[in-house]
Motif scaffolding. Structure first.
Motif, PDB file in Angstrom:
ATOM      1  N   MET A   1       0.817  -1.207   0.000  1.00  0.00           N
ATOM      2  CA  MET A   1       0.000   0.000   0.000  1.00  0.00           C
ATOM      3  C   MET A   1       0.860   1.270   0.000  1.00  0.00           C
ATOM      4  SD  MET A   1      -2.625   1.306   2.988  1.00  0.00           S
ATOM      5  CE  MET A   1      -3.128  -0.364   3.352  1.00  0.00           C
ATOM      6  N   PHE A   2       1.878   1.312   0.882  1.00  0.00           N
ATOM      7  CA  PHE A   2       2.730   2.482   1.007  1.00  0.00           C
ATOM      8  C   PHE A   2       4.060   2.344   0.271  1.00  0.00           C
ATOM      9  CE2 PHE A   2       0.182   2.594   4.949  1.00  0.00           C
ATOM     10  CZ  PHE A   2      -0.378   3.853   4.836  1.00  0.00           C
ATOM     11  N   ARG A   3       4.578   1.129   0.195  1.00  0.00           N
ATOM     12  CA  ARG A   3       5.953   0.927  -0.270  1.00  0.00           C
ATOM     13  C   ARG A   3       6.115   1.054  -1.774  1.00  0.00           C
ATOM     14  NH1 ARG A   3       8.728  -2.066   3.784  1.00  0.00           N
ATOM     15  NH2 ARG A   3       7.341  -2.659   5.480  1.00  0.00           N
ATOM     16  N   HIS A   4       5.134   0.550  -2.526  1.00  0.00           N
ATOM     17  CA  HIS A   4       5.294   0.460  -3.979  1.00  0.00           C
ATOM     18  C   HIS A   4       5.122   1.817  -4.640  1.00  0.00           C
ATOM     19  CE1 HIS A   4       4.225  -3.596  -2.614  1.00  0.00           C
ATOM     20  NE2 HIS A   4       4.957  -4.011  -3.624  1.00  0.00           N
ATOM     21  N   GLN A   5       6.049   2.130  -5.538  1.00  0.00           N
ATOM     22  CA  GLN A   5       5.986   3.381  -6.269  1.00  0.00           C
ATOM     23  C   GLN A   5       6.299   3.126  -7.740  1.00  0.00           C
ATOM     24  OE1 GLN A   5       7.623   6.997  -4.430  1.00  0.00           O
ATOM     25  NE2 GLN A   5       8.267   5.740  -2.699  1.00  0.00           N
ATOM     26  N   GLY A   6       5.923   4.099  -8.582  1.00  0.00           N
ATOM     27  CA  GLY A   6       6.239   3.998 -10.009  1.00  0.00           C
ATOM     28  C   GLY A   6       5.565   2.806 -10.675  1.00  0.00           C
ATOM     29  N   LYS A   7       6.332   2.073 -11.485  1.00  0.00           N
ATOM     30  CA  LYS A   7       5.783   0.948 -12.234  1.00  0.00           C
ATOM     31  C   LYS A   7       5.376  -0.215 -11.348  1.00  0.00           C
ATOM     32  CE  LYS A   7       8.455   2.013 -16.406  1.00  0.00           C
ATOM     33  NZ  LYS A   7       9.474   1.520 -17.371  1.00  0.00           N
ATOM     34  N   ASN A   8       5.939  -0.264 -10.132  1.00  0.00           N
ATOM     35  CA  ASN A   8       5.601  -1.364  -9.221  1.00  0.00           C
ATOM     36  C   ASN A   8       4.257  -1.161  -8.538  1.00  0.00           C
ATOM     37  OD1 ASN A   8       8.036  -2.748  -9.669  1.00  0.00           O
ATOM     38  ND2 ASN A   8       9.104  -1.455  -8.190  1.00  0.00           N
ATOM     39  N   ILE A 222      -3.000   0.363  12.033  1.00  0.00           N
ATOM     40  CA  ILE A 222      -3.340  -0.945  11.458  1.00  0.00           C
ATOM     41  C   ILE A 222      -2.854  -1.031  10.014  1.00  0.00           C
ATOM     42  CG2 ILE A 222      -5.265  -2.411  10.711  1.00  0.00           C
ATOM     43  CD1 ILE A 222      -6.796  -1.413  13.196  1.00  0.00           C
ATOM     44  N   ALA A 223      -3.031   0.062   9.263  1.00  0.00           N
ATOM     45  CA  ALA A 223      -2.585   0.078   7.860  1.00  0.00           C
ATOM     46  C   ALA A 223      -1.084  -0.128   7.768  1.00  0.00           C
ATOM     47  CB  ALA A 223      -2.983   1.400   7.212  1.00  0.00           C
ATOM     48  N   LEU A 224      -0.323   0.532   8.637  1.00  0.00           N
ATOM     49  CA  LEU A 224       1.132   0.375   8.636  1.00  0.00           C
ATOM     50  C   LEU A 224       1.530  -1.052   9.005  1.00  0.00           C
ATOM     51  CD1 LEU A 224       2.187   3.715  10.364  1.00  0.00           C
ATOM     52  CD2 LEU A 224       2.539   3.095   7.975  1.00  0.00           C
ATOM     53  N   MET A 225       0.857  -1.614  10.006  1.00  0.00           N
ATOM     54  CA  MET A 225       1.158  -2.981  10.433  1.00  0.00           C
ATOM     55  C   MET A 225       0.835  -3.982   9.324  1.00  0.00           C
ATOM     56  SD  MET A 225      -0.183  -2.874  14.388  1.00  0.00           S
ATOM     57  CE  MET A 225       0.070  -4.638  14.597  1.00  0.00           C
ATOM     58  N   MET A 226      -0.329  -3.814   8.696  1.00  0.00           N
ATOM     59  CA  MET A 226      -0.723  -4.725   7.619  1.00  0.00           C
ATOM     60  C   MET A 226       0.223  -4.612   6.432  1.00  0.00           C
ATOM     61  SD  MET A 226      -3.212  -6.571   8.576  1.00  0.00           S
ATOM     62  CE  MET A 226      -3.617  -7.268   6.978  1.00  0.00           C
ATOM     63  N   ASP A 227       0.654  -3.398   6.141  1.00  0.00           N
ATOM     64  CA  ASP A 227       1.591  -3.191   5.043  1.00  0.00           C
ATOM     65  C   ASP A 227       2.896  -3.935   5.310  1.00  0.00           C
ATOM     66  OD1 ASP A 227       1.885  -1.734   2.504  1.00  0.00           O
ATOM     67  OD2 ASP A 227       3.536  -0.729   3.512  1.00  0.00           O
ATOM     68  N   ASN A 228       3.374  -3.868   6.544  1.00  0.00           N
ATOM     69  CA  ASN A 228       4.606  -4.582   6.905  1.00  0.00           C
ATOM     70  C   ASN A 228       4.415  -6.086   6.849  1.00  0.00           C
ATOM     71  OD1 ASN A 228       6.287  -2.373   7.384  1.00  0.00           O
ATOM     72  ND2 ASN A 228       5.528  -2.102   9.448  1.00  0.00           N
ATOM     73  N   LEU A 229       3.279  -6.576   7.355  1.00  0.00           N
ATOM     74  CA  LEU A 229       3.014  -8.015   7.355  1.00  0.00           C
ATOM     75  C   LEU A 229       2.941  -8.566   5.939  1.00  0.00           C
ATOM     76  CD1 LEU A 229       0.367  -8.298  10.229  1.00  0.00           C
ATOM     77  CD2 LEU A 229       2.702  -9.198  10.249  1.00  0.00           C
ATOM     78  N   ILE A 230       2.234  -7.849   5.064  1.00  0.00           N
ATOM     79  CA  ILE A 230       2.109  -8.295   3.671  1.00  0.00           C
ATOM     80  C   ILE A 230       3.474  -8.297   2.987  1.00  0.00           C
ATOM     81  CG2 ILE A 230       1.163  -7.693   1.408  1.00  0.00           C
ATOM     82  CD1 ILE A 230      -1.311  -6.588   2.904  1.00  0.00           C
ATOM     83  N   TYR A 233       5.547 -11.187   4.365  1.00  0.00           N
ATOM     84  CA  TYR A 233       4.980 -12.463   3.906  1.00  0.00           C
ATOM     85  C   TYR A 233       5.420 -12.733   2.467  1.00  0.00           C
ATOM     86  CZ  TYR A 233       1.568 -15.711   1.984  1.00  0.00           C
ATOM     87  OH  TYR A 233       0.967 -16.759   1.333  1.00  0.00           O
ATOM     88  N   ASN A 234       5.289 -11.713   1.595  1.00  0.00           N
ATOM     89  CA  ASN A 234       5.694 -11.879   0.199  1.00  0.00           C
ATOM     90  C   ASN A 234       7.192 -12.076   0.074  1.00  0.00           C
ATOM     91  OD1 ASN A 234       3.069 -11.617  -0.810  1.00  0.00           O
ATOM     92  ND2 ASN A 234       3.224  -9.380  -0.906  1.00  0.00           N
ATOM     93  N   PHE A 235       7.971 -11.373   0.895  1.00  0.00           N
ATOM     94  CA  PHE A 235       9.428 -11.506   0.876  1.00  0.00           C
ATOM     95  C   PHE A 235       9.850 -12.908   1.283  1.00  0.00           C
ATOM     96  CE2 PHE A 235      13.488 -11.336   3.173  1.00  0.00           C
ATOM     97  CZ  PHE A 235      14.313 -10.833   2.177  1.00  0.00           C
TER      98      PHE A 235
END
Length: 246
Positions: A1-8, A222-230, A233-235
């Motif tokens: 939600m927060f991390r991805h920028q540009g084409k990602n 919660i949004a920050l926590m979920m962003d980190n968990l996702i 998890y993907n990593f």
């Protein structure tokens, strides 16, 4: 939600960002109006109030409206400055500082009466802090979504929605049809969640007063926590797959 920028960055990332932070802005909007009778998520109306007070010679009354505008601008300035500093230092979490600062400000204002800040004059200070926090949020959202998402006010959003809805009827056989559908759905989502935030903020305010802002701070947390968990998890999943394929 927060991390991805540009084409990602994908439509799903923008939708998550828009829904969560529009809900936050809706809560702040309703609490600001009910608690201090002031718009705290945008500055458009404050220009008119400033002009009126200035023209009739009520300069002392005009100054707070000018400060409302300034603090929203300052929030946006600080937010993007934090992002740029993090980018220069090659930090992964560009969004952390603005979001953490917004949480702190919302919690601080939520405890306002407990700090014995009860004078009528201090209502302006509440407005300054809330406008600063919304400037933080709006700049962050605008930056990471590449101006696709706005969460703190709806005027421009309804304008864009009207344009894109009209275009949809003309471009049904056009390659832009899918993109238009996504844009319309995204803007409708922002409107619905902002409205939901306003309703929720009103209900909470009548029960717990300014502490209704805790709900907005909790949503960001919660949004920050979920962003980190996702992310982790993907990593971890990608790392496991690489080991399995090796």
């Amino acid at each position: 939600m927060f991390r991805h920028q540009g084409k990602n960055r994908t439509f799903r990332h923008n939708l998550r960002l828009a829904s969560n932070l529009s809900l936050v802005a809706g809560i702040v909007n309703s609490v600001g109006v009910l608690a201090i009778n002031t718009l705290t998520t945008n500055v458009t109306g404050h220009f008119a109030y400033f002009a009126e007070a200035f023209i009739v010679g009520h300069y002392a009354k005009a100054i707070p409206f000018l400060l409302y505008i300034f603090f929203f601008f300052l929030g946006a300035f600080v937010s993007n400055s934090c992002i740029e500093i993090a980018a220069i230092n090659k930090k992964k979490y560009l969004h952390t500082a603005p979001m953490f600062l917004e949480i702190v400000l919302l919690v601080f204002v939520g405890f306002w009466k407990d700090w014995n800040f009860t004078d009528a004059e201090n209502t302006n200070q509440i407005a300054y802090l809330l406008l600063f926090s919304m400037g933080l949020q709006n700049a962050l959202v605008t930056k990471i979504s590449q101006s696709t998402v706005r969460t703190t006010h709806l005027t421009g959003l309804f304008t864009d929605l009207g344009i894109e809805t009209s275009q949809y009827f003309f471009y049904r056989q056009h390659p832009n049809e899918v993109k238009l559908k996504k844009n319309i759905f995204l803007k409708l989502s922002i409107i619905v969640f902002f409205f939901t935030g306003c309703i929720s903020g009103t209900l909470l305010f009548y029960r717990i007063g300014l502490k209704a802002l805790f709900a907005a701070a909790l949503l960001i947390t919660i949004a920050l926590m979920m962003d980190n968990l996702i992310f982790y998890y993907n990593f971890t999943r990608r790392k496991f797959r690489r080991k399995t394929n090796a």
